[in-house]
Every structure is written in structure tokens, then in C-alpha cells.
Design an enzyme around this catalytic site. Sequence first.
Site, PDB file in Angstrom:
ATOM      1  N   SER A  60      41.649  36.584  75.282  1.00 36.61           N
ATOM      2  CA  SER A  60      40.397  36.250  74.478  1.00 36.61           C
ATOM      3  C   SER A  60      40.084  34.834  74.394  1.00 36.61           C
ATOM      4  CB  SER A  60      40.566  36.729  73.213  1.00 36.61           C
ATOM      5  OG  SER A  60      40.688  38.228  73.060  1.00 36.61           O
TER       6      SER A  60
HETATM    7  N1  SAH Z   1      43.871  39.697  72.204  1.00 35.93           N
HETATM    8  C1  SAH Z   1      44.178  39.954  73.598  1.00 35.93           C
HETATM    9  C2  SAH Z   1      42.986  40.694  74.385  1.00 35.93           C
HETATM   10  C3  SAH Z   1      43.108  41.429  75.508  1.00 35.93           C
HETATM   11  S1  SAH Z   1      41.605  41.926  76.104  1.00 35.93           S
HETATM   12  C4  SAH Z   1      44.397  38.525  74.546  1.00 35.93           C
HETATM   13  O1  SAH Z   1      43.984  37.562  73.921  1.00 35.93           O
HETATM   14  O2  SAH Z   1      45.399  38.504  75.506  1.00 35.93           O
HETATM   15  C5  SAH Z   1      41.706  43.718  75.161  1.00 35.93           C
HETATM   16  C6  SAH Z   1      42.949  44.589  75.639  1.00 35.93           C
HETATM   17  O3  SAH Z   1      42.701  45.763  74.866  1.00 35.93           O
HETATM   18  C7  SAH Z   1      43.097  44.843  76.990  1.00 35.93           C
HETATM   19  O4  SAH Z   1      44.442  44.550  77.320  1.00 35.93           O
HETATM   20  C8  SAH Z   1      43.061  46.499  76.990  1.00 35.93           C
HETATM   21  O5  SAH Z   1      43.690  47.233  77.936  1.00 35.93           O
HETATM   22  C9  SAH Z   1      43.130  46.884  75.410  1.00 35.93           C
HETATM   23  N2  SAH Z   1      42.525  48.147  75.061  1.00 35.93           N
HETATM   24  C10 SAH Z   1      41.226  48.640  75.666  1.00 35.93           C
HETATM   25  N3  SAH Z   1      41.172  49.877  74.840  1.00 35.93           N
HETATM   26  C11 SAH Z   1      42.438  50.039  74.133  1.00 35.93           C
HETATM   27  C12 SAH Z   1      42.634  51.121  73.317  1.00 35.93           C
HETATM   28  N4  SAH Z   1      41.968  52.272  73.045  1.00 35.93           N
HETATM   29  N5  SAH Z   1      44.006  51.211  72.720  1.00 35.93           N
HETATM   30  C13 SAH Z   1      44.769  50.010  72.782  1.00 35.93           C
HETATM   31  N6  SAH Z   1      44.508  48.945  73.760  1.00 35.93           N
HETATM   32  C14 SAH Z   1      43.196  48.842  74.342  1.00 35.93           C
END
Ligand code: SAH
Length: 213
Positions: A60
Site C-alpha cells: 500500500s
Molecule cells: N497492506 C498490504 C497490502 C497488500 S495488497 C501491504 O502493504 O503490503 C492487499 C492484499 O489483500 C493482497 O495481498 C491480497 O492477496 C489480499 N487479499 C485479497 N482478498 C483477501 C481476502 N479475502 N482475505 C485475505 N486477504 C485478501
Amino acid sequence: MTSQRTRNRLIQRLREEGISSEQVLDVMASTPRHLFLDEALAVRAYEDTSLPIGYGQTISQPYVVARMTELLLSRARSLQRVLEIGTGSGYQTAILARLVEHLYSVERIAPLLEQARRRLRELNIHNVEAALSQGGFGWPEKGPFDAILSAAAPSAIPAELKQQLSPDGVLVMPVGAERQHLVVVSRRGDSDQFDVEKLEPVRFVPLLSGVVR
Ligand code: SAH
């Protein structure tokens, strides 16, 4: 490129963009975002931008991490049990872990989860329980939670996430398909009524069901 000075410039920029929680700014100033990226991208870690972390996902944007964390801190009555959805790189996890009592985090992509767990261990962060998502939304077995933060956007607020909130609990998440907004959902006392506040436009990867091993 990954020095404290570079990180401080990012913090200055977040201030200029309106982040005012000293608690959040302090934690972000001392959390090495470059350790949550592949080496090739580490030089860009302190730009205020989201960056790829593989599997079609992104770490993010620092401003958004700061903004959501600040919202969570200001709205939640208690931060004893907090759930993060979408561990991803583990960066937002590392920030939250230092501001709440006990953090639960779920991720649906197994290799990302493993890597994030390793990074958190290396940073000596031990108040996080991270798990592979069970295919649905949230972590009902560990709930209810004082606060929930999602880093992935559903097209509408999932009822099962509202049900995982404690009395007066708050949920901060992006919502929308083509156009997304940050949304704060607050449970009214211990009732089944919720207040919804729609804030600024954002861009997040979609919240998906199912698990990737
Ligand atoms: N806060 C993280 C954001 C990663 S992007 C960072 O800064 O690295 C969002 C993440 O949500 C992705 O890794 C994706 O795989 C995950 N995601 C999407 N749907 C999800 C769900 N239903 N349960 C858990 N994780 C999920």
C-alpha cells in the site's frame, strides 16, 4: 536510498498531506519499508507510492497506510484485538502491530503470507497472529474485534465483516468496484446497527474469496 534521512523526508511529506497523528508518524518513521520490498524495488521504498509485491498485488501507498491507521486510532474505543485483512508484504502489519495490543492478520496468497511472517520475525514483532485466509472474509473464529482494517476492496461492505465487530467496533476499508472510497463502518453499541461514513476516493486491489497456495 534507504537511510533514516530518506525516511524522514517521506514523513515530512505525509505531514504536508495532512497526516497529524504523531503516534502514526513516529511508527512510520522507524519502520523500514524497504525491507518489505524485493531488492530491485527497495530504492523506491520511500516514495509515496504503491509498488508491486508479486502475485498481482501491491504494497500500500504510505499515505494511505498512514491515513487508515490514523482513522483506526481516532475512531476505535479500544485496540486490544484488531484484525487486518490482506497481510500482503507485511508493511501495514508491522505499523499496526506497534500501535495495538494484539493483531490478527489474514492473507489469501500463501507465499506472500510466509514471506510477511519471516519479515515480522526478523523485525522482532511478536504480537501478530497471521494466517492463511479460510476462503471467506475476515477471521470469525478469532473475533469479535475492536477494529478491522482491510487493505483490499470489496464492491460492497461484506455483512460477515460487520458481524466480526465488537460493540462500538470500527471497520476501516476501501469499498467499490470501478470507483472506490475509504469507508468507516461503526457498530452502534452492541446493537446490530451500523453507521457508515464515506471518505475520500482511493485505489486498492480487490478483496477476493478463495485461497492461493
Ligand atoms: N497492506 C498490504 C497490502 C497488500 S495488497 C501491504 O502493504 O503490503 C492487499 C492484499 O489483500 C493482497 O495481498 C491480497 O492477496 C489480499 N487479499 C485479497 N482478498 C483477501 C481476502 N479475502 N482475505 C485475505 N486477504 C485478501
